[in-house]
Design an enzyme around this catalytic site. Structure first.
Site, short mmCIF file in Angstrom:
data_model
loop_
_atom_site.label_atom_id
_atom_site.label_comp_id
_atom_site.label_asym_id
_atom_site.label_seq_id
_atom_site.Cartn_x
_atom_site.Cartn_y
_atom_site.Cartn_z
N THR A 88 16.18 37.23 27.63
CA THR A 88 16.07 38.53 28.29
C THR A 88 17.40 39.27 28.32
O THR A 88 18.46 38.68 28.12
CB THR A 88 15.58 38.37 29.74
OG1 THR A 88 16.61 37.71 30.49
CG2 THR A 88 14.30 37.58 29.84
N CYS A 89 17.30 40.55 28.62
CA CYS A 89 18.49 41.39 28.76
C CYS A 89 19.13 41.22 30.12
O CYS A 89 19.82 42.13 30.59
CB CYS A 89 18.09 42.86 28.58
SG CYS A 89 17.80 43.30 26.88
N ASP A 90 18.92 40.12 30.78
CA ASP A 90 19.51 39.89 32.10
C ASP A 90 20.68 38.93 31.94
O ASP A 90 20.52 37.82 31.41
CB ASP A 90 18.47 39.33 33.06
CG ASP A 90 18.95 39.41 34.50
OD1 ASP A 90 20.07 38.95 34.77
OD2 ASP A 90 18.21 39.93 35.33
#
EC number: 4.1.1.17
Lengths: 377, 377
Positions: free
Chosen positions: A324-326
């Protein structure tokens, strides 16, 4: 821990995207091992560990009871064939209307840890059995145990007296030594506390009958853990030490210990890269991470065994992260994970010991990724 | 931040269980504020912050572009009315088959941060535009920014040269100063790095055109944050300082800043208790916690404003926890939360500033609890 049945599933079915496969035969073996190790204790499977209907049906058929955290879990246990007398509403934090629903479904055993919860139960489930959870320190557990559940033993006495006064059946005490507990002695101190609560209440004419010894039984991740038999012996010795020949009914609530080693997640290497030309370590990104089911890697608490087809090659420590982009979606960085130098984008990796606390933890759709798929074979 | 429209919704609809309500008018106002503050930058809404269809449709109608983390998010943006040229596939970690699917859907703008990703894109989306993400330190951000994304500027130069060699359009650089960034100067150092990458590539005849300045724009939680105008001025000054009168195309990717303050979660107090008679602090348990949508309370990072109907009463610090049987499901304990002494079981609490990073973070069914419900009004 990738059984031949699981390996065969991956060879023949080849599902796209990350997925968990649970082998029912391993769950059955675990159930049998708990039965043998603690023949006088009743097993209440902690449904939250993995509520897959096929697992609940298997365990219901084997005679298991069920520890449920919510009305939805109670309904799943009933659906799987358990009768209400085999169900405990084990969450100490319940809405009064949920207690009423559970009571209407026939559930008669409830956890409490304070006066306020006793009052709710006396109104919504009059006459029901209650057990009070006592705080333990969780020392030696791999998954952190906070002070969230339970009260000190002295207060537990008051809570159970109050329950009695309000017309409930003060039935026993519970404790939880901490999840993934690898010290077999951990149960001893808690049983000593339990006995003291029994004795205090007996002086007031209230005779408790049950000790709920909770879960905490570990599954094997990377390090060896004691066998169910070793736990059984240590717990039985502690019970005898504290309760003599007046042994209470005992309950255990295995979750991770029942299903953890029965499951394997298949994942794919999405990217392997470095942050600079002279970076010492590679970053390996999988198609599953902290928000896709591996929430227990939080603070690098649980360290899963990871297998690849290149494990005979030379290994080097890597940072392991999710897709994810986290930026918080990094699984192992402080304590890097050894992976084959030859590992390549597109390779399949098997994450073992993932039968517990993975599917239901997965986020609904973070970054648009689907929740973890699950197959019980 | 509970607007009159949201208050009216709760008064009249009274949904059972925790739910998020997002006011579209606030989203519209935020969009307008970004437009005014940075009139020369293109807005790419970070879909992962909240992908509710009504929010995407509103923003598509207002002219927004979209920063997408996955093929599913790209499909949602298209569904909402965005054309493919208004979509960026901003995740630096992509499966090659997902790049191919995005390309087939018409998307032509991709993030990279390493040679390996460039190779994938050259095969799966030949000729596409790529921008390379550069590492920044994230100092001053409230949500931790790890080294997960980006590479050092020197390597970014190599990556973009390589992309050019493989027939891709080396289009620009991106950075992200860290989420909930409250230091307006943070963009300055990153823009200085960006300019150096532009200059290095120009020497090799490759002329970059775009700087993607990412997100990081904060929403107001408990503490005041600078206005969009203040950010706009600081960023424009930094741009001019580093790029002179040869300003590149600039992109911003607000997510939290676009929807955070537009949403309010309604929750219910399930239990208030103490752990012992002489416990100094009460534990307040809500029907939503870390696994029900408030994942950003991890490490007590994000501190949401919480409103009750008793806020005029005397306050005292409380531990605040969620409803699951997971001991890690505690939101504020090290830094306790002041709540009214008169707060009572069954009371409604409003958790403000929860429009971003809540619904999609919610677990599928942990402990049997339903994912967070959401309404956009």
């Amino acid at each position: 821990m990738t059984t031949e049945r699981i390996a065969e599933f991956f060879r023949t079915r080849r599902p796209d995207g990350p997925c968990l496969v649970v082998d029912r035969e391993v769950v059955r073996d675990n159930y049998t091992a708990f039965r043998r190790a603690l023949p006088n204790s009743d097993i209440f499977y902690a449904v939250k560990a993995n509520p897959a209907p096929q697992i609940l049906e298997l365990l219901a058929g084997l005679g298991s009871n069920f520890d449920c955290a919510s009305v939805a879990e109670i309904e799943m246990a009933l659906e799987a064939g358990a009768t209400p007398d085999r169900i405990s509403f084990g969450n100490t934090i319940k809405k009064e209307r949920d207690i009423a629903r559970a009571h209407a479904l026939g559930v008669n055993l409830f956890a409490v840890d304070c006066h306020e919860e006793v009052e709710k139960i006396s109104r919504a489930a009059p006459g029901a059995r209650v057990f009070c959870r006592v705080l333990t320190d969780g020392e030696g557990a791999e998954w952190p145990l906070s002070r969230k559940f339970g009260c000190v033993p002295a207060m537990a006495v008051d809570v159970l007296v109050y329950a009695h006064q309000l017309g409930l059946a003060s039935y026993g005490v519970s404790f939880h030594v901490g999840s993934q507990m690898t010290k077999v002695e951990a149960w001893d101190a808690a049983l000593s506390d339990a006995k003291r609560v029994f004795a205090q209440l007996a002086k007031q004419g209230i005779h408790l009958q049950m000790v709920n010894m909770g879960g905490g039984f570990p599954t094997k991740y990377l390090r060896d853990v004691p066998t169910a038999e070793a736990y059984g012996q240590a717990i039985f010795a502690a019970l005898s030490r504290h309760f003599g020949n007046q042994l209470p009914r005992t309950i255990i609530e295995p979750g991770r210990g029942m299903v953890g080693n029965a499951g394997v997640i298949k994942s794919e290497v999405v990217l392997i890269s470095k942050k600079s030309d002279d970076d010492k370590h590679r970053w390996v990104f999988l198609d599953i991470g902290k928000f896709g089911g591996l929430a227990e890697t939080m603070d690098e608490a649980i360290r899963y065994p990871i297998r690849t087809e290149r494990d005979d090659d030379e290994m080097e420590p890597c940072v392991l992260a999710g897709p994810t982009c986290d930026s918080a979606d990094v699984m192992y960085e402080k304590n890097m994970y050894p992976l084959p130098i030859s590992l390549t984008i597109g390779d399949e990796v098997l994450i073992e010991g993932t039968g517990a606390y993975t599917t239901t933890y997965a986020s609904v759709a973070f970054n648009g990724f689907e929740p973890l798929k699950s197959y019980v074979i």
